[in-house]
Design a protein around this motif. Structure first.
Motif, mmCIF file in Angstrom:
data_model
loop_
_atom_site.group_PDB
_atom_site.id
_atom_site.type_symbol
_atom_site.label_atom_id
_atom_site.label_comp_id
_atom_site.label_asym_id
_atom_site.label_seq_id
_atom_site.Cartn_x
_atom_site.Cartn_y
_atom_site.Cartn_z
ATOM 1 N N ASP A 248 9.306 22.768 -24.892
ATOM 2 C CA ASP A 248 9.587 21.350 -25.053
ATOM 3 C C ASP A 248 8.279 20.614 -25.360
ATOM 4 O O ASP A 248 7.256 20.869 -24.717
ATOM 5 C CB ASP A 248 10.214 20.797 -23.770
ATOM 6 C CG ASP A 248 10.792 19.409 -23.964
ATOM 7 O OD1 ASP A 248 10.963 19.001 -25.136
ATOM 8 O OD2 ASP A 248 11.077 18.745 -22.954
ATOM 9 N N ARG A 249 8.339 19.729 -26.321
ATOM 10 C CA ARG A 249 7.144 18.961 -26.684
ATOM 11 C C ARG A 249 7.147 17.639 -25.922
ATOM 12 O O ARG A 249 7.936 16.736 -26.208
ATOM 13 C CB ARG A 249 7.088 18.704 -28.190
ATOM 14 C CG ARG A 249 5.769 18.064 -28.629
ATOM 15 C CD ARG A 249 5.658 17.937 -30.131
ATOM 16 N NE ARG A 249 4.363 17.414 -30.529
ATOM 17 C CZ ARG A 249 3.271 18.142 -30.713
ATOM 18 N NH1 ARG A 249 3.329 19.465 -30.541
ATOM 19 N NH2 ARG A 249 2.123 17.588 -31.060
ATOM 20 N N LEU A 250 6.254 17.539 -24.949
ATOM 21 C CA LEU A 250 6.171 16.352 -24.111
ATOM 22 C C LEU A 250 5.304 15.289 -24.777
ATOM 23 O O LEU A 250 4.390 15.614 -25.554
ATOM 24 C CB LEU A 250 5.588 16.714 -22.743
ATOM 25 C CG LEU A 250 6.383 17.724 -21.917
ATOM 26 C CD1 LEU A 250 5.653 18.014 -20.613
ATOM 27 C CD2 LEU A 250 7.795 17.215 -21.647
ATOM 28 N N VAL A 535 13.584 17.469 -21.274
ATOM 29 C CA VAL A 535 12.872 16.323 -20.718
ATOM 30 C C VAL A 535 12.430 15.355 -21.810
ATOM 31 O O VAL A 535 12.534 14.124 -21.655
ATOM 32 C CB VAL A 535 11.668 16.800 -19.883
ATOM 33 C CG1 VAL A 535 10.759 15.629 -19.523
ATOM 34 C CG2 VAL A 535 12.145 17.502 -18.625
ATOM 35 N N SER A 536 11.947 15.883 -22.926
ATOM 36 C CA SER A 536 11.499 14.998 -24.002
ATOM 37 C C SER A 536 12.626 14.119 -24.524
ATOM 38 O O SER A 536 12.375 13.043 -25.085
ATOM 39 C CB SER A 536 10.910 15.829 -25.145
ATOM 40 O OG SER A 536 11.890 16.708 -25.682
ATOM 41 N N GLY A 537 13.886 14.555 -24.345
ATOM 42 C CA GLY A 537 15.020 13.775 -24.821
ATOM 43 C C GLY A 537 15.456 12.673 -23.869
ATOM 44 O O GLY A 537 16.327 11.869 -24.230
ATOM 45 N N ILE A 538 14.898 12.627 -22.671
ATOM 46 C CA ILE A 538 15.265 11.569 -21.717
ATOM 47 C C ILE A 538 14.042 10.769 -21.280
ATOM 48 O O ILE A 538 14.122 9.964 -20.359
ATOM 49 C CB ILE A 538 15.980 12.160 -20.486
ATOM 50 C CG1 ILE A 538 15.046 13.101 -19.710
ATOM 51 C CG2 ILE A 538 17.240 12.903 -20.900
ATOM 52 C CD1 ILE A 538 15.629 13.592 -18.386
ATOM 53 N N PHE A 539 12.905 10.999 -21.926
ATOM 54 C CA PHE A 539 11.642 10.327 -21.585
ATOM 55 C C PHE A 539 11.361 9.244 -22.624
ATOM 56 O O PHE A 539 11.338 9.517 -23.828
ATOM 57 C CB PHE A 539 10.504 11.342 -21.558
ATOM 58 C CG PHE A 539 9.214 10.820 -20.995
ATOM 59 C CD1 PHE A 539 8.804 11.168 -19.729
ATOM 60 C CD2 PHE A 539 8.397 9.975 -21.748
ATOM 61 C CE1 PHE A 539 7.605 10.697 -19.205
ATOM 62 C CE2 PHE A 539 7.207 9.497 -21.240
ATOM 63 C CZ PHE A 539 6.808 9.842 -19.961
ATOM 64 N N PRO A 551 12.372 0.859 -20.670
ATOM 65 C CA PRO A 551 12.659 2.159 -21.301
ATOM 66 C C PRO A 551 14.156 2.453 -21.354
ATOM 67 O O PRO A 551 14.907 2.051 -20.480
ATOM 68 C CB PRO A 551 11.930 3.157 -20.402
ATOM 69 C CG PRO A 551 11.829 2.475 -19.094
ATOM 70 C CD PRO A 551 11.683 1.016 -19.371
ATOM 71 N N SER A 552 14.549 3.182 -22.401
ATOM 72 C CA SER A 552 15.957 3.402 -22.710
ATOM 73 C C SER A 552 16.566 4.497 -21.836
ATOM 74 O O SER A 552 15.918 5.506 -21.545
ATOM 75 C CB SER A 552 16.099 3.780 -24.177
ATOM 76 O OG SER A 552 17.417 4.177 -24.463
ATOM 77 N N PRO A 553 17.837 4.340 -21.449
ATOM 78 C CA PRO A 553 18.542 5.397 -20.706
ATOM 79 C C PRO A 553 19.203 6.433 -21.626
ATOM 80 O O PRO A 553 19.915 7.322 -21.150
ATOM 81 C CB PRO A 553 19.595 4.629 -19.929
ATOM 82 C CG PRO A 553 19.921 3.474 -20.825
ATOM 83 C CD PRO A 553 18.639 3.108 -21.529
ATOM 84 N N ALA A 554 18.995 6.334 -22.921
ATOM 85 C CA ALA A 554 19.667 7.223 -23.882
ATOM 86 C C ALA A 554 19.208 8.667 -23.711
ATOM 87 O O ALA A 554 18.134 8.956 -23.167
ATOM 88 C CB ALA A 554 19.401 6.748 -25.307
#
Length: 573
Positions: A248-250, A535-539, A551-554
């Motif tokens: 995963d790319r943080l 994690v990168s998709g919810i950060f 920050p977005s909850p998407a």
């Protein structure tokens, strides 16, 4: 080349047939009766005859048949038929005769199709009279066919100059090779065995093998409706798996800088994040356990459970290693890059920023495991190769998390001694439940085997994003809602969504029959899950939004995959 023709173990060997027309000259060590010779199981002298049809018949011997003089033969040793050379006369044997394995469960159908005559010189079980003529004789579990005085013409067995159909393990013969291949079960008993213990095979073959549960669950001990403890019913494997995740790319998480700059992305150097993590090798394992559902080994129930092993990533630093430490973010209020300073040298470097010392830590993890259960049904096979279709249920779980924590204490100014601790936690979980369909195949040549599996499961992927934040200031300790990247008004809490997804899988391995009943295997596998969140998709690093939108909850999804190599030990029989 010697052919195993009567041993029950030989029924599980799958090798190539010899060319049509192969013939082995007769020897002289056998006892001759008429125009044929009878050999014990361990005789190496076998020649070849082709029989029209072989099928299984598990029906009991009718009570009226027993009254006609039929006698059950217990624990038979099995027969091997050796054809003679050319003999003068009408019943001479052709030179292109082939061999077939007489099995431990056969019946003979006397018929009057040739010249209207009945067979009188062949029998299944042991006949003491002639009242069975003209009727179909069926076997009781544990009996064996015994043929008396047949001669072989073309591909028909002749008893007393009368055609007789020869029936046994549930299938038709396909071709005149050295072995049986039929019932659509890919059963092939042939030549080409390369040493003791080689070529014996059961698992993954779905062959019309022998053995089964006749001794434990057969007619002598009740119906075979319950799970049998006979080891010939079970197969399995245990494998050590070395696995590599997609990773995963943080986003940038920790930076350093040279004072008076404060570590924003405009001037700072990234120490943690802004790179792919959680992609190093991990050690996991897989356990496979299977049960044959029929005596012909044409259908099996297979369970697999596997775990990829946990992958972790961590970073930590404090004022002893860097003069400046900061956590970068995008400031929505100023529409520019900014940072939360954790470590900074004392003034007069920048009178606007008080000196401070502290520490920052980043921890990430990835957990992955799953399992499936399927029914594998033989589809087709031949020449040592089998193909199975499979269908069943699959489960897969992927969970990844990230924790960012920092603690900073002021060292100068009117607020010297005050401190602040911030913690942000992100967890992304994916659970897949669905139906799976696919193909499995196997090829065996002597001591070597090649196995492959290609399947795809489709169903529901439940994605769960959990974001938690906390802040503590002091002294005294005073907790506050939210963290740096987690805002209680926008994205803090647990969010769940469901979507349709796929889980394809490819697995291949090479096996070597190194030990009795065991293959040593090495192989490669690849598995994926579509529409998964990491994690990168919810950060979201965009903060300080006065509109309380960011920050977005998407949740942003992508396809996750894992691949690697495996080493194992496979139990066969």
């Amino acid at each position: 080349m010697t052919c195993l023709a009567c041993s029950p173990l030989a029924a599980q060997v799958r090798v190539k047939k010899p060319d049509r027309g192969t013939y082995q000259a007769p020897g002289s060590a056998a006892e001759t009766t008429g125009d044929w010779e009878l050999y014990p199981d361990d005789s190496p002298q076998l020649s070849r005859i082709q029989i029209d049809e072989v099928i299984y018949d598990d029906m009991e011997v009718a009570s009226d048949a027993e009254g006609d003089g039929l006698q059950v033969v217990d624990a038979p040793g099995g027969l091997q038929l050796r054809a003679l050379g050319e003999v003068a006369g009408a019943n001479s044997q052709p030179s292109n005769a082939q061999i077939v394995r007489p099995v431990s469960a056969m019946s003979v159908h006397p018929n009057s199709s040739a010249n209207g005559a009945l067979m009188g010189g062949a029998r299944i079980i042991q006949s003491t009279g002639s009242s069975h003529r003209g009727r179909v004789l069926r076997k009781t579990s544990g009996t064996v066919t015994m043929m008396e005085q047949p001669t072989f013409v073309g591909e028909t067995i002749i008893g007393s100059s009368t055609p007789t159909s020869f029936q046994g393990p549930g299938c038709g013969m396909e071709g005149p090779g050295c072995g049986i291949e039929g019932c659509g079960c890919g059963f092939d008993v042939g030549c080409g065995l390369e040493g003791p213990g080689c070529g014996l095979d059961s698992y993954g073959c779905d062959s019309c093998g022998y053995g089964g549960c006749d001794g434990m669950c057969g007619p002598s001990s009740g119906p075979c409706g319950a799970i049998c403890v006979d080891p010939n019913r079970w197969f399995g494997s245990a494998e050590l798996m070395i696995m590599f995740r997609k990773g995963d790319r943080l986003p940038p998480l920790v930076t350093t800088d040279t004072a008076p700059d404060t570590g924003s992305l405009d001037t700072g150097t990234v120490l943690a994040g802004n790179d792919s993590v959680l992609k190093d090798s991990t050690v996991g394992g897989r356990l496979t356990l299977g049960l044959w559902l029929d005596n012909h080994q044409c259908r099996s129930l297979v369970f697999r459970g596997w775990v990829a092993g946990d992958e972790k990533y961590s970073f930590g630093a404090d004022q002893r290693t860097f003069d400046v430490l900061a956590i970068p973010f995008f400031n929505v209020a100023t529409d520019a890059e900014d940072s939360n300073v954790v470590v900074f040298p004392n003034a007069p470097a920048d009178p606007a920023i008080n000196g401070r010392f502290g520490a920052v830590g980043v921890d990430a993890y990835s957990e992955l495991y799953g399992g499936d259960i399927s029914v594998r049904q033989f589809w087709r096979g031949g020449l040592g190769t089998t193909f199975d279709v499979l269908y069943g249920y699959q489960y897969m779980r992927l969970s990844e998390g990230l924790n960012i924590s920092s603690s900073s204490t002021l060292t100068e100014g009117t607020d010297a001694g005050n401190y602040i601790s911030i913690r942000d936690s992100f967890e992304a979980t994916n659970e897949f439940h669905g139906a799976q369909f696919g193909l499995a195949g196997r090829y065996r040549e002597g001591c070597w085997s090649f196995n492959w599996l290609a399947k795809a499961a489709f169903g529901n992927v439940r994605r769960t994003a959990d974001r938690q934040g906390s802040t503590t200031v002091g002294p005294p300790d005073t907790p506050q809602d939210g963290g740096l990247f987690v805002d209680p008004d926008t994205n803090e809490g647990t969010f769940t969504s469901d979507t349709f997804g796929w889980v394809p899988e490819l697995d291949v391995n090479l096996g070597w029959h190194r030990f009795s009943n065991f293959d040593v295997t090495i192989g490669y596998h690849l598995m994926a899950m579509t529409d998964a969140i990491q994690v990168s998709g919810i950060f979201d690093r965009r903060i300080n939004d006065t509109n309380n939108v960011l920050p977005s909850p998407a949740m942003r999804d992508s396809t996750f995959y894992v691949q690697g190599i495996h080493f194992g030990l496979s139990y066969i029989h």
